[in-house]
Write a protein that holds these residues in place. Structure first.
Motif, short mmCIF file in Angstrom:
data_model
loop_
_atom_site.label_atom_id
_atom_site.label_comp_id
_atom_site.label_asym_id
_atom_site.label_seq_id
_atom_site.Cartn_x
_atom_site.Cartn_y
_atom_site.Cartn_z
N UNK A 96 -11.15 6.24 -9.07
CA UNK A 96 -10.33 6.65 -10.19
C UNK A 96 -8.87 6.87 -9.88
N UNK A 97 -8.42 6.42 -8.72
CA UNK A 97 -7.03 6.65 -8.30
C UNK A 97 -6.23 5.35 -8.16
N UNK A 98 -6.81 4.23 -8.59
CA UNK A 98 -6.12 2.95 -8.55
C UNK A 98 -6.29 2.16 -7.26
N UNK A 128 -5.06 5.31 4.25
CA UNK A 128 -4.18 6.40 3.86
C UNK A 128 -3.99 7.25 5.10
N UNK A 129 -2.74 7.34 5.52
CA UNK A 129 -2.39 8.13 6.71
C UNK A 129 -3.22 7.71 7.93
N UNK A 130 -3.42 6.39 8.07
CA UNK A 130 -4.13 5.86 9.23
C UNK A 130 -5.64 5.94 9.15
N UNK A 131 -6.17 6.42 8.03
CA UNK A 131 -7.62 6.54 7.87
C UNK A 131 -8.11 5.49 6.87
N UNK A 132 -9.20 4.81 7.22
CA UNK A 132 -9.76 3.78 6.36
C UNK A 132 -10.46 4.45 5.17
N UNK A 133 -10.06 4.05 3.97
CA UNK A 133 -10.67 4.60 2.76
C UNK A 133 -11.38 3.54 1.93
N UNK A 134 -11.12 2.27 2.22
CA UNK A 134 -11.74 1.19 1.45
C UNK A 134 -11.60 -0.12 2.22
N UNK A 135 -12.41 -1.10 1.79
CA UNK A 135 -12.29 -2.43 2.39
C UNK A 135 -12.77 -3.47 1.40
N UNK A 146 -2.42 6.75 -9.45
CA UNK A 146 -2.37 6.03 -8.18
C UNK A 146 -1.96 7.00 -7.08
N UNK A 147 -2.64 6.92 -5.96
CA UNK A 147 -2.25 7.78 -4.85
C UNK A 147 -1.20 7.07 -4.01
N UNK A 148 -0.36 7.86 -3.39
CA UNK A 148 0.74 7.33 -2.59
C UNK A 148 0.30 7.02 -1.17
N UNK A 149 1.13 6.26 -0.50
CA UNK A 149 0.98 5.99 0.93
C UNK A 149 -0.29 5.24 1.30
#
Length: 174
Positions: A105-107, A68-75, A1-4
């Motif tokens: 693959x990061x949760x 993540x850090x203010x950037x959209x990575x998923x929805x 799992x990635x943080x933040x």
């Protein structure tokens, strides 16, 4: 799992970034052999910032973002106004679960799915359904691992073509 990673409901001003994410994921998933006219026409007409803004104003739809850090990575998107192709299923649809390939693959997908399921329960529903393109083996395996049951199939129409999709359903615990 990635943080933040934070998950929040989308806002009107997110429309352009949401559109770019959807285009990125759609092309990666459905156009591995390149972009055909049919795909270009569909995306040009259907996945636009204007249509995303209209969606965000629709009270029958809810859109959430993972950042993540203010950037959209998923929805993900929940639709409360669609009829499941499997007649006996009466539940909200998880119509979109899009995750940038860089975060597979990061949760993150599992976290978003659990968030969507909890949102559905919080709104008083007992189950959820979704469709997955029959050639999207990664998504199909993911949903099966999350205890979604295959309930049938339907077809997504684009241009003159029909694409087989599988209908999945899950009963949710309150």
């Amino acid at each position: 799992m990635i943080d933040n990673i934070t998950i929040r409901e989308a806002k009107f001003e997110d429309a352009c970034k949401i559109t770019m994410l959807k285009l990125q994921v759609w092309l990666h998933t459905y156009a591995p052999d390149g972009i055909e006219d049919e795909y270009a026409d569909y995306l040009d007409a259907e996945i636009t910032s204007e249509k995303t803004r209209i969606l965000l104003e629709n009270p029958e739809k809810k859109l959430f973002l993972a950042e993540k850090e203010g950037r959209i990575i998923a929805c993900y998107q929940l639709d409360f106004d669609t009829q499941c192709p499997v007649q006996e299923i009466d539940a909200p649809e998880l119509s979109v679960l899009y995750l940038s390939q860089h975060f597979h693959g990061k949760g993150v997908g599992k976290s978003l799915l659990l968030h969507a399921e909890q949102e559905v329960v919080n709104l008083g529903h007992k189950s959820i359904w979704l469709t997955a393109y029959c050639e999207n083996h990664q998504a199909i395996h993911f949903y099966k691992r999350q205890n979604y049951q295959l309930k049938g199939k339907c077809y997504f129409e684009m241009g003159d073509s029909k694409y087989e999709n599988l209908v999945f359903w899950k009963e949710l615990n309150n």
